[in-house]
Motif scaffolding. Sequence first.
Motif, short mmCIF file in Angstrom:
data_model
loop_
_atom_site.label_atom_id
_atom_site.label_comp_id
_atom_site.label_asym_id
_atom_site.label_seq_id
_atom_site.Cartn_x
_atom_site.Cartn_y
_atom_site.Cartn_z
N LEU A 82 -55.97 15.38 -57.75
CA LEU A 82 -55.55 14.34 -56.81
C LEU A 82 -56.78 13.88 -56.04
CD1 LEU A 82 -52.36 16.06 -55.35
CD2 LEU A 82 -52.46 14.38 -57.19
N CYS A 83 -56.98 12.59 -55.91
CA CYS A 83 -58.20 12.05 -55.31
C CYS A 83 -57.88 11.18 -54.09
CB CYS A 83 -58.96 11.20 -56.32
SG CYS A 83 -59.61 12.11 -57.73
N TRP A 84 -58.83 11.23 -53.12
CA TRP A 84 -58.73 10.31 -51.99
C TRP A 84 -60.12 9.96 -51.48
CZ3 TRP A 84 -55.50 6.93 -50.29
CH2 TRP A 84 -55.75 6.30 -49.07
N ASP A 85 -60.26 8.71 -51.07
CA ASP A 85 -61.45 8.23 -50.39
C ASP A 85 -61.00 7.10 -49.48
OD1 ASP A 85 -63.96 6.60 -49.89
OD2 ASP A 85 -64.83 8.14 -51.19
N ASP A 86 -61.56 7.01 -48.28
CA ASP A 86 -61.16 5.94 -47.37
C ASP A 86 -61.58 4.56 -47.88
OD1 ASP A 86 -60.03 7.75 -45.65
OD2 ASP A 86 -61.79 7.90 -44.34
N ASN A 87 -62.51 4.54 -48.81
CA ASN A 87 -62.99 3.28 -49.37
C ASN A 87 -62.06 2.82 -50.50
OD1 ASN A 87 -64.33 1.21 -50.72
ND2 ASN A 87 -66.34 2.16 -50.51
N PRO A 88 -61.41 1.67 -50.35
CA PRO A 88 -60.48 1.20 -51.40
C PRO A 88 -61.15 1.02 -52.76
CG PRO A 88 -60.16 -0.05 -49.38
CD PRO A 88 -61.40 0.77 -49.18
N ALA A 89 -62.41 0.57 -52.75
CA ALA A 89 -63.11 0.36 -54.02
C ALA A 89 -63.33 1.69 -54.74
CB ALA A 89 -64.45 -0.33 -53.78
N ALA A 90 -63.62 2.75 -53.98
CA ALA A 90 -63.80 4.06 -54.59
C ALA A 90 -62.49 4.57 -55.16
CB ALA A 90 -64.36 5.04 -53.56
N ARG A 91 -61.40 4.36 -54.44
CA ARG A 91 -60.09 4.77 -54.95
C ARG A 91 -59.74 4.02 -56.23
NH1 ARG A 91 -58.55 4.12 -49.41
NH2 ARG A 91 -57.19 2.33 -49.91
N GLU A 92 -60.04 2.73 -56.23
CA GLU A 92 -59.74 1.91 -57.41
C GLU A 92 -60.54 2.40 -58.62
OE1 GLU A 92 -60.06 -2.78 -58.85
OE2 GLU A 92 -60.27 -2.25 -56.73
N GLY A 93 -61.80 2.74 -58.40
CA GLY A 93 -62.62 3.24 -59.50
C GLY A 93 -62.08 4.54 -60.07
N ALA A 94 -61.62 5.44 -59.20
CA ALA A 94 -61.05 6.70 -59.67
C ALA A 94 -59.73 6.47 -60.41
CB ALA A 94 -60.84 7.64 -58.48
N ALA A 95 -58.93 5.55 -59.91
CA ALA A 95 -57.65 5.25 -60.58
C ALA A 95 -57.89 4.68 -61.96
CB ALA A 95 -56.85 4.28 -59.72
N GLU A 96 -58.94 3.88 -62.11
CA GLU A 96 -59.26 3.31 -63.43
C GLU A 96 -59.66 4.40 -64.42
OE1 GLU A 96 -62.27 0.43 -62.66
OE2 GLU A 96 -60.86 -1.09 -61.90
N GLU A 97 -60.15 5.53 -63.91
CA GLU A 97 -60.47 6.66 -64.78
C GLU A 97 -59.26 7.56 -65.04
OE1 GLU A 97 -64.01 8.92 -64.34
OE2 GLU A 97 -65.07 7.33 -63.27
N GLY A 98 -58.11 7.17 -64.50
CA GLY A 98 -56.88 7.91 -64.75
C GLY A 98 -56.56 8.99 -63.75
N PHE A 99 -57.26 9.02 -62.61
CA PHE A 99 -56.98 10.03 -61.60
C PHE A 99 -55.85 9.56 -60.68
CE2 PHE A 99 -61.47 11.05 -62.57
CZ PHE A 99 -61.30 12.38 -62.93
N ASP A 100 -55.01 10.51 -60.29
CA ASP A 100 -53.94 10.22 -59.34
C ASP A 100 -54.53 10.11 -57.93
OD1 ASP A 100 -51.98 10.27 -61.31
OD2 ASP A 100 -51.64 12.42 -61.09
N ILE A 101 -54.05 9.14 -57.17
CA ILE A 101 -54.54 8.90 -55.82
C ILE A 101 -53.46 9.35 -54.83
CG2 ILE A 101 -55.44 7.21 -54.19
CD1 ILE A 101 -57.16 7.63 -56.71
N ARG A 102 -53.86 10.17 -53.85
CA ARG A 102 -52.92 10.59 -52.82
C ARG A 102 -53.62 10.59 -51.47
NH1 ARG A 102 -49.92 16.44 -52.72
NH2 ARG A 102 -48.87 15.55 -54.55
#
Length: 465
Positions: A36-56
């Motif tokens: 599960l991944c989190w970053d306050d930066n929306p662009a960083a979250r978007e990049g992780a989601a594109e790699e298939g990571f769940d965002i919480r």
Amino acid sequence: MIPVQGVDGHCVAVLGLGRSGLSAARALRAGGADVLCWDDNPAAREGAAEEGFDIRQFRSAEDFADVASLIVSPGIPHLYPEPNKVVAAAQEAGVPVDNDIGLFFRSLATSEWDNLDTTPRVIAVTGSNGKSTTSALIHHILREAGRAAQLAGNIGRGVLDIDPPGEGGVVVLELSSYQTDLARALTPDVAVFTNLSPDHLDRHGGLGGYFAAKRRLFAEGGPDRAIIGVDEPEGLFLAGQLAEAPGDDRVIRVSVDRKLTGPGWQVFARKGFLSEYRKGRQVASIDLRRIKGLPGAHNHQNACCAFAACRTLGLNPKAIEAAMQSFAGLPHRSQMVAEKDGVRFVNDSKATNVDAALMALLAFERIRWICGGLEKEGGLAGLKDGLGHVTKAYVIGREAAAFAVQLEGVEVEVCTTMSHAVMRAMEDAQSGETVLLAPAAASFDQYDSFERRGEDFIAEVKARL
């Protein structure tokens, strides 16, 4: 990649999705974890989601109900000046907090090592100043000597991004206090402590906390060999804590202030010459004055530390000396940018604190000094011994005037911008002088990193040559 061990089927959270955070997430997934991944930066979250990571988003302790551990990126505070809210929630929930360095040390060794004749080794370098150059120099020497070596950590690649080392491989890690402070596993084979000067004091609750973070690499890790710079009280104390007796050669003492004597293992530099002593007798010597990539006493300390580390791996002094000759240095660290009409231009943007800037000032004579920026705690009094080398100072930064008034006894011009400072220094410079960027301050009032500041200096110089 180094897949993380012991996480198969576990839910692991990653906070901060920069270089180290993303590499940790990938390595955790490779080890079988649900990440599960989190970053306050929306662009960083978007990049992780594109790699298939769940965002919480983690707002409270209840959000950690199914989480086995939290992996935190180095820039995120876990204690001082106050814990990040996500870290505080994890601690409230009783969830262990670690970082990618801890994951690396617990995952590096595998059952495949049983089939190797020479198992891989890890050299970890920490300290206030010089750790990047020392780490890069060790890596360079090993590669020049034909040894398989990788450079990672606070320099080069993320620690979990490297290739699994094979037969006789060496991993060289630069580790900051942010990294050593939190890692739950620290087990290098060789650990290096370059020096200590006040830095990051808000993050560690003062100088004692800062030293304690560095000390963990030795106290927690129990390295086979410890290479300790003893020119400050903290290094001398650390060496004494680690040694079982005066002749204990598991501790190698390093100095550029004085000749070291005694029955143990010492490496020191005086008047440009590196000397290695064992059991009271000299066994090797190198003339460092001829090595262009290592100018000044601060680089001589780096050379002593790197020399000692490579000696612990069995390299002979001649091979080490030959490799040092071809070391070009690192960008933004006493980096020779250009020379014209007898004037040298040197970029030491990495000199972000007073001690580092002092070493840069002492390395050159007749300096046109570009300095200033976001001043750190403690003021500029520590620069006093180097100001005699300064012909004139050109001060940059938003608070340039306040910075300038502290430089007593030096001719000062308030320039504010890098462009104006370089222009004025070049107009004034005469043959035999050095235009030196060594800010003695952080860059964040004008630049997002010391690298960008150094790049701006280089661009301004080259545009006017």
